[in-house]
Design a protein around this motif. Sequence first.
Motif, mmCIF file in Angstrom:
data_model
loop_
_atom_site.group_PDB
_atom_site.id
_atom_site.type_symbol
_atom_site.label_atom_id
_atom_site.label_comp_id
_atom_site.label_asym_id
_atom_site.label_seq_id
_atom_site.Cartn_x
_atom_site.Cartn_y
_atom_site.Cartn_z
ATOM 1 N N VAL A 1 74.222 69.867 57.029
ATOM 2 C CA VAL A 1 72.911 69.381 57.458
ATOM 3 C C VAL A 1 72.170 68.757 56.276
ATOM 4 C CG1 VAL A 1 70.766 70.033 58.606
ATOM 5 C CG2 VAL A 1 72.864 71.288 59.078
ATOM 6 N N VAL A 2 71.404 67.708 56.553
ATOM 7 C CA VAL A 2 70.485 67.091 55.602
ATOM 8 C C VAL A 2 69.142 66.911 56.301
ATOM 9 C CG1 VAL A 2 69.992 65.116 54.119
ATOM 10 C CG2 VAL A 2 72.344 65.891 54.413
ATOM 11 N N TYR A 3 68.060 67.309 55.612
ATOM 12 C CA TYR A 3 66.713 67.181 56.197
ATOM 13 C C TYR A 3 65.760 66.635 55.146
ATOM 14 C CZ TYR A 3 62.052 68.282 57.887
ATOM 15 O OH TYR A 3 60.741 68.193 58.262
ATOM 16 N N SER A 4 64.833 65.772 55.559
ATOM 17 C CA SER A 4 63.768 65.259 54.697
ATOM 18 C C SER A 4 62.678 64.692 55.581
ATOM 19 C CB SER A 4 64.297 64.187 53.746
ATOM 20 O OG SER A 4 63.249 63.687 52.921
ATOM 21 N N SER A 5 61.464 64.639 55.050
ATOM 22 C CA SER A 5 60.364 63.966 55.740
ATOM 23 C C SER A 5 59.944 62.705 54.996
ATOM 24 C CB SER A 5 59.164 64.917 55.874
ATOM 25 O OG SER A 5 58.685 65.315 54.605
ATOM 26 N N CYS A 6 60.781 62.239 54.050
ATOM 27 C CA CYS A 6 60.477 61.052 53.258
ATOM 28 C C CYS A 6 60.977 59.797 53.972
ATOM 29 C CB CYS A 6 61.132 61.139 51.879
ATOM 30 S SG CYS A 6 60.602 62.559 50.898
ATOM 31 N N ASP A 7 60.204 58.725 53.850
ATOM 32 C CA ASP A 7 60.639 57.436 54.379
ATOM 33 C C ASP A 7 61.760 56.876 53.513
ATOM 34 O OD1 ASP A 7 58.740 57.510 56.376
ATOM 35 O OD2 ASP A 7 57.230 56.456 55.177
ATOM 36 N N ASP B 1 66.223 49.861 48.907
ATOM 37 C CA ASP B 1 67.582 50.388 49.062
ATOM 38 C C ASP B 1 67.545 51.549 50.050
ATOM 39 O OD1 ASP B 1 70.198 51.135 48.884
ATOM 40 O OD2 ASP B 1 70.116 51.792 46.784
ATOM 41 N N PRO B 2 67.677 51.260 51.341
ATOM 42 C CA PRO B 2 67.583 52.338 52.344
ATOM 43 C C PRO B 2 68.631 53.424 52.185
ATOM 44 C CG PRO B 2 67.392 50.177 53.368
ATOM 45 C CD PRO B 2 67.825 49.944 51.956
ATOM 46 N N LEU B 3 69.744 53.130 51.500
ATOM 47 C CA LEU B 3 70.789 54.136 51.320
ATOM 48 C C LEU B 3 70.552 55.011 50.100
ATOM 49 C CD1 LEU B 3 73.950 51.995 52.189
ATOM 50 C CD2 LEU B 3 72.620 53.488 53.691
ATOM 51 N N ALA B 4 69.533 54.712 49.294
ATOM 52 C CA ALA B 4 69.253 55.517 48.104
ATOM 53 C C ALA B 4 68.743 56.891 48.513
ATOM 54 C CB ALA B 4 68.225 54.813 47.227
ATOM 55 N N PRO B 5 69.010 57.925 47.702
ATOM 56 C CA PRO B 5 68.504 59.264 48.026
ATOM 57 C C PRO B 5 66.976 59.261 48.102
ATOM 58 C CG PRO B 5 70.146 59.378 46.280
ATOM 59 C CD PRO B 5 69.816 57.930 46.463
ATOM 60 N N PRO B 6 66.379 60.009 49.023
ATOM 61 C CA PRO B 6 64.917 60.083 49.108
ATOM 62 C C PRO B 6 64.345 60.889 47.945
ATOM 63 C CG PRO B 6 65.912 61.604 50.662
ATOM 64 C CD PRO B 6 67.041 60.814 50.069
ATOM 65 N N VAL B 7 63.013 60.941 47.891
ATOM 66 C CA VAL B 7 62.365 61.708 46.825
ATOM 67 C C VAL B 7 62.880 63.138 46.833
ATOM 68 C CG1 VAL B 7 60.160 62.559 45.954
ATOM 69 C CG2 VAL B 7 60.319 60.244 46.891
ATOM 70 N N TRP B 8 62.978 63.737 48.005
ATOM 71 C CA TRP B 8 63.571 65.069 48.110
ATOM 72 C C TRP B 8 64.282 65.186 49.453
ATOM 73 C CZ3 TRP B 8 62.487 68.195 52.211
ATOM 74 C CH2 TRP B 8 61.318 67.953 52.916
ATOM 75 N N VAL C 1 67.827 72.230 47.471
ATOM 76 C CA VAL C 1 66.788 71.211 47.456
ATOM 77 C C VAL C 1 67.140 70.191 46.385
ATOM 78 C CG1 VAL C 1 64.330 70.733 47.178
ATOM 79 C CG2 VAL C 1 65.067 72.899 48.181
ATOM 80 N N GLU C 2 67.238 68.929 46.790
ATOM 81 C CA GLU C 2 67.581 67.854 45.871
ATOM 82 C C GLU C 2 66.366 66.951 45.659
ATOM 83 O OE1 GLU C 2 70.844 65.714 47.458
ATOM 84 O OE2 GLU C 2 72.308 67.336 47.182
ATOM 85 N N PHE C 3 66.179 66.514 44.424
ATOM 86 C CA PHE C 3 65.161 65.539 44.080
ATOM 87 C C PHE C 3 65.862 64.299 43.554
ATOM 88 C CE2 PHE C 3 62.817 69.504 43.937
ATOM 89 C CZ PHE C 3 61.607 69.164 44.524
ATOM 90 N N GLY C 4 65.690 63.198 44.265
ATOM 91 C CA GLY C 4 66.365 61.971 43.876
ATOM 92 C C GLY C 4 67.873 62.094 43.880
ATOM 93 N N GLY C 5 68.392 62.957 44.731
ATOM 94 C CA GLY C 5 69.829 63.162 44.823
ATOM 95 C C GLY C 5 70.376 64.172 43.848
ATOM 96 N N VAL C 6 69.536 64.787 42.997
ATOM 97 C CA VAL C 6 69.976 65.763 42.000
ATOM 98 C C VAL C 6 69.616 67.164 42.484
ATOM 99 C CG1 VAL C 6 69.761 66.525 39.614
ATOM 100 C CG2 VAL C 6 69.638 64.082 40.154
ATOM 101 N N PRO C 7 70.579 68.072 42.636
ATOM 102 C CA PRO C 7 70.261 69.451 43.068
ATOM 103 C C PRO C 7 69.373 70.152 42.043
ATOM 104 C CG PRO C 7 72.607 68.992 43.279
ATOM 105 C CD PRO C 7 72.028 67.864 42.481
ATOM 106 N N MET C 8 68.292 70.756 42.528
ATOM 107 C CA MET C 8 67.345 71.408 41.622
ATOM 108 C C MET C 8 67.093 72.868 41.982
ATOM 109 S SD MET C 8 66.468 69.069 39.418
ATOM 110 C CE MET C 8 64.943 69.682 38.720
ATOM 111 N N PHE C 9 67.317 73.255 43.239
ATOM 112 C CA PHE C 9 66.939 74.604 43.651
ATOM 113 C C PHE C 9 67.852 75.041 44.788
ATOM 114 C CE2 PHE C 9 64.403 77.346 46.501
ATOM 115 C CZ PHE C 9 64.135 78.387 45.626
#
Length: 727
Positions: free
Chosen positions: A144-150, A155-162, A185-193
Motif C-alpha cells: 500500500v502507498v498513501y499520501s494527501s499530496c498533489d 514531474d507527476p511520477l516524482a515522489p511526493p513530499v511525503w 513514512v517517506e519524505f521525497g522518496g527517502v524512508p525516514m520513520f
Amino acid sequence: MPPITQPADIAPVLPGGPPAAAAPAPAAPTSPDQPVTFTAAELEYDQNRALVVARGNVEAWQGNRVLRAEEFTYDRNTGVATARGNVQLIEADGQVVFADSVVLENQFRDGVLEGLRALLAQNGRLAAAGARRTDGNFFDLSRVVYSSCDPCREDPLAPPVWQLRARTATLDQAGRQARYRDAVVEFGGVPMFWTPYLQHPAGSAPRQSGFLSPTFGITGYLGGFVETPYYWAIDESQELVLRPQIATRQVPNLGLEYRRRFNFGEVEAEGSIGYLNGDSNTERGAAGHIFSRGRFNIDDTWRTGFDFNWATSEDYLRIYRYGARRILNQTVFTEGFWGTDAYARIEGRAFQGLRATDDNSQIPYVLPNIYLDWRSQPDALGGTFTVDTWNFAVFRDQGTDTQRGAVRIGYSLPYTDGVGGLWTLRAQSDLAAYAFTDLSGAPNYSTAANNGSTGTANIRAAIDWRMPFVRSAGEYGHQVIEPRIQLVGGPLTGNQAGVPNEDSIDLEFTDANLFSLNRFSGRDRQEGGTRVDYALRGAWYFPNGGMLEGLAGASYRVQRDGGPFYEGSGLENRASDYVARARVMPTPWLEFLGRGRFDQENGATRFLDLSTSVSFETATTVTGGYLYTPAVPYLTPVRDRNEVAVGVSQRFGHWRFSAYGRYDIDINRPVAISASAAYEDECFLLEARVFKRFAEDPATNNLYPANTVLLFRIGLKTVGDVGFRAI
C-alpha cells in the motif's frame, strides 16, 4: 442459442424485477435486496449460460453504490460480476475507488480488486497492488502507498513530499479509518520513520477512542520527556483526553481534558496532577491545576454558569506549559437578557494570586455582586432613559471589607439644529450607600475613619455640541473639521478619602474619556464641579480608503476642588493635560496611529502610545510601537514604563516567517522576543517557534522558570502531527 445484442437505451434490471430507466444513484441507503441496474452502449445476453455482457461506458448501480467500467460481465446463476477497464467504484459518501479489474459478488459487497487506487476525502490518495473487499466496507490491501499530496506538476511520477508505504493495510469505509501494518513514512522518496502500526481517519471519521499524536522534548527542568495523549470518546455527548507525560528528571505528570454537552448547556474542564522536585527557583511538593467552565440555559431569558480555576503556582503552569497566568478567578453566576433593553447578573467571585509576591489575604472575595440595567425606548422628544444598580459585598482576610448599594439614573437627548450642529443633552445621577471595616487596610490605606458607614450622592448634567464642517476635495475625497465643546456641571465632591474605593482605582485620562461625565472607570470615586471639555477634530478621507485624522483637546474646571485625582493623573489641576490622537493612513496598507497626553504648562509628555503597520503587496507586514506611561500608585512596582516594540511577518509561496520583540528603555533590557518559521502546503506542515521572556521574579531576582520555549511541529495532513518542545 446465439447472444442477444441490445441498444444503449435499454436499462436491464438484475437479478429480477421490472425494467428501469437510466438514472443517477438514488439517495436511499443501499440494501442487499435491491436489484442491480445498469446501462451500456452494447449489451449481450446468453440465455443458456444466464450470462450478461455489457460493453462501452458501462454504469451499474445498486442503491447508492455505483460501478463504472469499459466492460461488465454478470453471471445470473452465481451473482458474480466482473468489471474491466478503467473501473470506478463510487461510494455514497463520495469516496472513489479505481482499479484495473474487479470481481464482485454478494450484491457488490465482496470482491477482489487488482491495481487499486482510491481517492478519499480531504485529498487523500491511496494505491495498492491488490485488495480484497468484504462486507461492503472493508478493503484488505497489500503493498500500500498513501499520501494527501498533489503530484508534482513538472514531474507527476516524482515522489511526493511525503507518503506512507505499508506491507498491508485495512481501509474501513464505514468507520472512515485506514490502518497500516509495518509502515514506513517517506519524505521525497527517502524512508525516514518506521512504525509497526499506524491509524488515521479516512474522511469525516466519527469520534472514536485512540491515541493521538505524541509530543517529544527536552527542558532544563524536566530533562527529556514524551507526552502521549489518549482520546476517549465516552459517548455521543462527552469525551476525555488523557495526557500522561513521562520525564527523565521529574515524576510523571498527568493532564486531563474533559468536555460534555447537554441539551441545555456544556461543561469543559482541564486539569493536571504532578509533583515538583524543587530547585533554586521553585518549591518542592505536590502540584496541579484545574481550569473549568460551565454554561447552562435555564430558559429563553436566563442562563447560569461557573468558572473555576486553581493552580498550585505560576511556576508549575509555566514548566508544564499549561498556560502562564498570574491571577486565577472563580465565578458562579446567573444572568438574564431581555433583548437590548435590559440585563441582569448575579454572581460571586473569588481570586487567587499565583506569585510569591502576591498576598492572597488581601485579594478580595466578592459575594454577592449584583448588576441590573434597563434602557427605555425613545420618548416623544427622542431621548432615552437608563437605570442601573450595582451592588456588592467585598471581603478580605486582611484589608478593607466593603458592602455597597448603588443606583445610577441617566438620560440622553440628541438634537440636530437647522445648520447641522449636533447637540446632546445628558444627565446622570449616582446614589451609593457603604458599610465598611478596616478602611486603613488594602486597597484604601485611608487615614479617615477605620470602620463605619457612609453615603454618597452626585448629579452631573452636560450639554454637548459639535459641528462637523464637511467640504468636498473633488477627486481627492472629502474633508471634515469638527469642533466640539461640552459644558458639564455638578456639585463638588471633595477628595472622598472616607469612602471605600473598590472599582475606581485605575484611572487613565486620554482622548477616549475626555467627554465622559465621570472620568473614573467605576462609581466609588465621583468627579465633581463645573468644567468645560473642548476638542478640535480634523479628517481627510481619501477615495482609496485611506485617511488623515487628528484630534486635540483638554478640559478646564471652574473650581479648584473637583475630585480625588492623584498627582500625575492629568486631572489634578483646574486645567487638565492636553490629550491628542493622530492617524496617518495615506493608503490602506500603511497606517500610523498615535495617542498621547501632554502637560498643560510645559508640554512634557505624560503618556504616549505610538503604533504603525506597513503591509506590502509581497505579503510582508511590518509593525512597530512605542509606549510610555508614567508611574502610577496603584501598580507595583511603581515606575515608569518606557518600551519599544517591533514585529515583522513575511509570506511567500508556502513559507511564512515572523519575528517580534519588546525592549524596556529604562532598565535597558529586552522584555520578550519571539520568532517563528513555517512551511505549509496542501499536505505538509513544518513549523518552528522560539519565545523568551526576560521578566524577573522579584523574590529571587532571577528569570522565571521556563522563560525560554523552543517548539517544533511536523504535520502530515489527514494523518497527524508530532511536536517537539524544549525549554
